[in-house]
Design an enzyme around this catalytic site. Sequence first.
Site, PDB file in Angstrom:
ATOM      1  N   LYS A   1       2.762   2.083   2.536  1.00  0.00           N
ATOM      2  CA  LYS A   1       2.739   2.635   3.899  1.00  0.00           C
ATOM      3  C   LYS A   1       3.877   1.997   4.698  1.00  0.00           C
ATOM      4  O   LYS A   1       4.029   0.781   4.728  1.00  0.00           O
ATOM      5  CB  LYS A   1       1.402   2.290   4.583  1.00  0.00           C
TER       6      LYS A   1
ATOM      7  N   LYS B   1       0.828  -1.212   0.000  1.00  0.00           N
ATOM      8  CA  LYS B   1       0.000   0.000   0.000  1.00  0.00           C
ATOM      9  C   LYS B   1       0.860   1.260   0.000  1.00  0.00           C
ATOM     10  O   LYS B   1       0.363   2.385   0.022  1.00  0.00           O
ATOM     11  CB  LYS B   1      -0.899   0.025   1.247  1.00  0.00           C
TER      12      LYS B   1
HETATM   13  N1  C2G Z   1     -10.380   6.288  10.217  1.00  0.00           N
HETATM   14  C1  C2G Z   1     -11.384   7.135  10.693  1.00  0.00           C
HETATM   15  N2  C2G Z   1     -11.054   8.364  11.155  1.00  0.00           N
HETATM   16  C2  C2G Z   1      -9.754   8.773  11.165  1.00  0.00           C
HETATM   17  C3  C2G Z   1      -8.735   7.921  10.690  1.00  0.00           C
HETATM   18  C4  C2G Z   1      -9.074   6.664  10.217  1.00  0.00           C
HETATM   19  O1  C2G Z   1     -12.572   6.768  10.688  1.00  0.00           O
HETATM   20  N3  C2G Z   1      -9.469  10.033  11.642  1.00  0.00           N
HETATM   21  C5  C2G Z   1     -10.776   4.967   9.706  1.00  0.00           C
HETATM   22  C6  C2G Z   1     -10.416   4.761   8.235  1.00  0.00           C
HETATM   23  O2  C2G Z   1     -11.424   5.316   7.401  1.00  0.00           O
HETATM   24  C7  C2G Z   1     -10.356   3.240   8.142  1.00  0.00           C
HETATM   25  C8  C2G Z   1      -9.869   2.830   9.548  1.00  0.00           C
HETATM   26  O3  C2G Z   1     -10.065   3.968  10.415  1.00  0.00           O
HETATM   27  O4  C2G Z   1     -11.658   2.697   7.923  1.00  0.00           O
HETATM   28  C9  C2G Z   1      -8.410   2.447   9.552  1.00  0.00           C
HETATM   29  O5  C2G Z   1      -7.676   3.528   9.008  1.00  0.00           O
HETATM   30  P1  C2G Z   1      -6.167   3.224   8.520  1.00  0.00           P
HETATM   31  O6  C2G Z   1      -5.437   2.550   9.607  1.00  0.00           O
HETATM   32  O7  C2G Z   1      -5.619   4.469   7.917  1.00  0.00           O
HETATM   33  O8  C2G Z   1      -6.444   2.126   7.388  1.00  0.00           O
HETATM   34  P2  C2G Z   1      -5.966   2.177   5.853  1.00  0.00           P
HETATM   35  O9  C2G Z   1      -4.500   2.324   5.810  1.00  0.00           O
HETATM   36  O10 C2G Z   1      -6.834   3.151   5.183  1.00  0.00           O
HETATM   37  O11 C2G Z   1      -6.252   0.665   5.374  1.00  0.00           O
HETATM   38  O12 C2G Z   1      -8.213  -2.726   2.709  1.00  0.00           O
HETATM   39  C10 C2G Z   1      -8.477  -1.526   3.427  1.00  0.00           C
HETATM   40  C11 C2G Z   1      -7.187  -0.936   3.950  1.00  0.00           C
HETATM   41  O13 C2G Z   1      -6.455  -1.910   4.674  1.00  0.00           O
HETATM   42  C12 C2G Z   1      -7.485   0.275   4.856  1.00  0.00           C
END
Ligand code: C2G
Length: 139
Positions: free
Chosen positions: A51, A49
């Site tokens: 990251k 990804k």
């Molecule tokens: N999230 C949120 N509010 C934030 C930050 C994150 O609601 N201020 C939510 C994101 O929308 C996501 C979840 O928390 O649904 C996890 O966020 P991340 O750890 O950033 O996940 P991400 O890297 O987007 O990975 O297959 C899907 C991916 O693995 C998602």
Amino acid sequence: MAQRPAATVLTYGTFDLFHAGHVRLLARLAQMGDRLIVGCSTDEFNAEKGKLCVTPYEGRAEILRACRYVDLVIPEESWDQKRRDIRTYNADIFAMGSDWTDRFNDLRDVCEMVYLPRTDNISTTELKSRVLARADAAK
Ligand code: C2G
């Protein structure tokens, strides 16, 4: 408190530097059913990804398992495991934060899709920036 429907909710994420935005999402997801399963992105999948995590997978998964809203943590190793996971765990609802809106609509044939508003003004990226800024200021 109103009895939650007997439903399994499934979500995925990196959850690095676990913060209130993550907690508020998981709390809302837990309210939607009686079991919440979280697919935690492995370090290898995060590399895919683009990251780079501060906390390795085991640490992020341990924190998720300790969260009161989470019932099960599974590794997320690829983009295309979701359909299989929905079947394996009989998930009724697949839910993500709104930054993913419509990205997984192809799964609508196997479960209900829900996208919930993200929590504003907090993110892992923002936390990293604040830590770096404080470290610079302390020099
Ligand atoms: N999230 C949120 N509010 C934030 C930050 C994150 O609601 N201020 C939510 C994101 O929308 C996501 C979840 O928390 O649904 C996890 O966020 P991340 O750890 O950033 O996940 P991400 O890297 O987007 O990975 O297959 C899907 C991916 O693995 C998602």
